[in-house]
Design a protein around this motif. Structure first.
Motif, PDB file in Angstrom:
ATOM      1  N   VAL A  66       0.856  -1.193   0.000  1.00 30.18           N
ATOM      2  CA  VAL A  66       0.000   0.000   0.000  1.00 30.18           C
ATOM      3  C   VAL A  66       0.892   1.243   0.000  1.00 30.18           C
ATOM      4  N   ALA A  67       0.622   2.155  -0.915  1.00 31.45           N
ATOM      5  CA  ALA A  67       1.384   3.403  -0.988  1.00 31.45           C
ATOM      6  C   ALA A  67       0.426   4.581  -0.961  1.00 31.45           C
ATOM      7  N   ALA A  68       0.777   5.594  -0.205  1.00 30.62           N
ATOM      8  CA  ALA A  68       0.008   6.836  -0.185  1.00 30.62           C
ATOM      9  C   ALA A  68       0.666   7.832  -1.120  1.00 30.62           C
ATOM     10  N   VAL A  69      -0.161   8.571  -1.858  1.00 28.09           N
ATOM     11  CA  VAL A  69       0.314   9.624  -2.760  1.00 28.09           C
ATOM     12  C   VAL A  69      -0.520  10.869  -2.501  1.00 28.09           C
ATOM     13  N   THR A  70       0.129  12.016  -2.368  1.00 23.82           N
ATOM     14  CA  THR A  70      -0.613  13.262  -2.206  1.00 23.82           C
ATOM     15  C   THR A  70      -0.101  14.311  -3.186  1.00 23.82           C
ATOM     16  N   ASN A  71      -0.959  15.279  -3.455  1.00 25.64           N
ATOM     17  CA  ASN A  71      -0.618  16.332  -4.407  1.00 25.64           C
ATOM     18  C   ASN A  71      -0.840  17.699  -3.798  1.00 25.64           C
ATOM     19  N   VAL A  72       0.193  18.504  -3.810  1.00 25.30           N
ATOM     20  CA  VAL A  72       0.183  19.891  -3.350  1.00 25.30           C
ATOM     21  C   VAL A  72      -0.391  19.955  -1.937  1.00 25.30           C
ATOM     22  N   GLY A  73      -0.970  21.044  -1.567  1.00 27.05           N
ATOM     23  CA  GLY A  73      -1.550  21.218  -0.252  1.00 27.05           C
ATOM     24  C   GLY A  73      -2.498  22.390  -0.299  1.00 27.05           C
ATOM     25  N   GLY A  74      -3.343  22.505   0.702  1.00 25.40           N
ATOM     26  CA  GLY A  74      -4.251  23.641   0.750  1.00 25.40           C
ATOM     27  C   GLY A  74      -5.305  23.589  -0.327  1.00 25.40           C
ATOM     28  N   ILE A  75      -5.326  24.602  -1.180  1.00 27.53           N
ATOM     29  CA  ILE A  75      -6.461  24.773  -2.078  1.00 27.53           C
ATOM     30  C   ILE A  75      -6.499  23.771  -3.215  1.00 27.53           C
ATOM     31  N   GLU A  76      -5.452  22.983  -3.421  1.00 24.68           N
ATOM     32  CA  GLU A  76      -5.442  22.012  -4.513  1.00 24.68           C
ATOM     33  C   GLU A  76      -5.173  20.607  -3.995  1.00 24.68           C
ATOM     34  N   ALA A  77      -5.560  20.313  -2.769  1.00 20.71           N
ATOM     35  CA  ALA A  77      -5.151  19.097  -2.124  1.00 20.71           C
ATOM     36  C   ALA A  77      -5.830  17.868  -2.729  1.00 20.71           C
ATOM     37  N   GLY A  78      -5.011  16.829  -2.971  1.00 17.13           N
ATOM     38  CA  GLY A  78      -5.528  15.541  -3.411  1.00 17.13           C
ATOM     39  C   GLY A  78      -4.753  14.432  -2.721  1.00 17.13           C
ATOM     40  N   ALA A  79      -5.442  13.331  -2.410  1.00 13.03           N
ATOM     41  CA  ALA A  79      -4.807  12.212  -1.710  1.00 13.03           C
ATOM     42  C   ALA A  79      -5.319  10.898  -2.276  1.00 13.03           C
ATOM     43  N   ALA A  80      -4.454   9.904  -2.317  1.00 11.99           N
ATOM     44  CA  ALA A  80      -4.841   8.597  -2.861  1.00 11.99           C
ATOM     45  C   ALA A  80      -4.063   7.483  -2.163  1.00 11.99           C
ATOM     46  N   LEU A  81      -4.653   6.296  -2.178  1.00  8.50           N
ATOM     47  CA  LEU A  81      -3.981   5.078  -1.794  1.00  8.50           C
ATOM     48  C   LEU A  81      -3.899   4.187  -3.029  1.00  8.50           C
ATOM     49  N   LEU A  82      -2.696   3.736  -3.345  1.00 10.68           N
ATOM     50  CA  LEU A  82      -2.481   2.791  -4.432  1.00 10.68           C
ATOM     51  C   LEU A  82      -2.093   1.453  -3.818  1.00 10.68           C
ATOM     52  N   THR A  83      -2.485   0.367  -4.477  1.00 13.92           N
ATOM     53  CA  THR A  83      -2.258  -0.950  -3.902  1.00 13.92           C
ATOM     54  C   THR A  83      -1.661  -1.912  -4.926  1.00 13.92           C
ATOM     55  N   ARG A  84      -0.908  -2.868  -4.419  1.00  9.44           N
ATOM     56  CA  ARG A  84      -0.398  -3.936  -5.287  1.00  9.44           C
ATOM     57  C   ARG A  84      -1.585  -4.702  -5.854  1.00  9.44           C
ATOM     58  N   TRP A  85      -1.531  -4.987  -7.131  1.00  4.68           N
ATOM     59  CA  TRP A  85      -2.664  -5.652  -7.810  1.00  4.68           C
ATOM     60  C   TRP A  85      -2.603  -7.159  -7.590  1.00  4.68           C
TER      61      TRP A  85
END
Length: 393
Positions: free
Chosen positions: A374-393
């Motif tokens: 399991v890996a967490a990925v995030t993008n920028v912070g504040g007004i453009e915040a995005g977060a995801a979890l990616l997983t081994r298939w």
């Protein structure tokens, strides 16, 4: 948690990158094609399989120094691709693969490639230093009308007051924060594509020049030349793909006023996106094996550690101190490719996503996190915040 979430109907099937460096002697268009072709091959596909294209930011070079995407039309024409879905993505997107995942999940396309290309390293060298965004505008308008009069010419000047507030409110010190760039430099030493690979010490960090107090040279990401491409495919095509990676959950939330200078809580950034993402999965922070957290500046990685629940609000300084927890072999290996602080500013979580995919496939070489699922990925912070979890298939 049900399996009807749209992101569960999509996978990341390929990642590819061009040559990356402080200065690369190829045009942005050439770098884009290099990355796109590499990503398609990595997925186990051919160009003829691609029926969707997307890019960030939309419109090619945009109006910012060093933004050097190959234009959407030019790339389609060069590769002779027939598309059923296209998207020119502007600032404000949650994650690079968000729009493409929606496209394949709803049947608008089967294989979408999205790319991001920068020539900020060349732009910086040609101008004697990376041009401040505000300095490229002859007239102050829009948000710049409020920022330029007080000297906020670039993102570092805009983010520094938030870092000051955070450190004041929670008693976090520069000696503690130093461990993020120091540890990420150690990771970069294991990445042959990283811009900076020489050792960095806490003393080096503390002795470096201030850029915008309290942020010093090593708190800032590294202007670079390079392109990253990501292929997103319909999950139903997984048997035909080389090594797909699952998208367990993702979210993007714009909470509060959408402007950096009017952000209500200067000590908490990204919490809305993280809460929304965790609500879409049964996984918890303790399940994450590696975190690829946006680090345009050191303080942004700090905010994400707290927003994602890896430690409590105000506790990130103690969490990273000494570097053991965030190093390879620690409980949460952080930005194992060196992040943008050492690997290079590939921007908008493109470099972070590429690394997460490689980690989950077991293809990260000397910097591989053992047993990463399991890996967490995030993008920028504040007004453009995005977060995801990616997983081994």
């Amino acid at each position: 948690m049900g399996t009807d979430l749209f992101e569960r109907r999509a996978v990341i099937s390929g990642v590819g990158q061009s040559e990356i460096g402080r200065q690369v002697g190829r045009s942005g268009f050439q770098l884009t094609l290099d990355a796109v072709l590499a990503a398609v091959e990595d997925a186990g596909l051919t160009v003829d399989d691609i029926d969707g294209l997307a890019m960030f930011p939309g419109g090619g070079a945009a109006n910012l120094p060093g933004y050097a995407n190959g234009n959407l039309y030019e790339v389609q024409d060069a590769l002779r691709i027939t598309t059923t879905w296209r998207q020119g993505i502007n600032e404000g997107m949650a994650l690079p693969f968000y729009g493409p995942a929606q496209a394949v999940a709803t049947g608008q396309a089967r294989h979408v490639v999205i790319w991001r290309t920068v020539k900020e390293g060349s732009a910086a060298r040609g101008a004697g230093g990376r041009p401040a965004y505000g300095s490229t505008k002859p007239v102050a308008e829009g948000p710049l009308a409020w920022l330029l009069p007080v000297g906020m010419l670039s993102p570092v000047c805009q983010v520094a007051p938030y870092a000051t507030r955070y450190m004041h409110e929670y008693g976090v010190t520069r000696e503690q924060l130093a461990w993020i760039p120091v540890t990420q430099r150690a990771h970069a030493a294991l990445n042959p594509d990283a811009v900076y690979r020489s050792p960095l010490t806490v003393e080096d960090y503390l002795d470096s020049r201030m850029i915008s107090t309290p942020m010093c040279l090593y708190d800032c990401d590294v202007p670079a030349d390079g392109a990253t491409a990501i292929v997103v495919s319909a999950a139903e095509t997984a048997p035909d793909l080389r090594a797909p990676v699952g998208i367990e959950a993702m979210a993007g939330v714009v909470e509060g006023r959408p402007s950096w200078e009017q952000w209500e809580d200067m000590g908490r950034v990204g919490h809305g996106a993280a809460r929304a993402m965790w609500a879409r999965t049964d996984l918890r922070p303790a399940d994450v094996d590696t975190a690829q957290l946006y680090d345009g500046f050191t303080i942004e990685a700090v905010w994400w550690l707290e927003a994602m629940g890896f430690c409590g609000t105000g506790e990130a300084g103690a969490f990273v101190e000494g570097g053991k927890r965030i190093a390879l072999g620690g409980e949460l290996p952080l930005n194992t490719w060196g992040g943008q602080l050492s690997g290079g500013r590939l921007h908008a979580a493109f470099g972070h996503t590429a690394e997460a995919v490689r980690q989950l496939r077991g293809e990260a070489g000397a910097r591989q996190v053992e047993g990463a699922e399991v890996a967490a990925v995030t993008n920028v912070g504040g007004i453009e915040a995005g977060a995801a979890l990616l997983t081994r298939w």
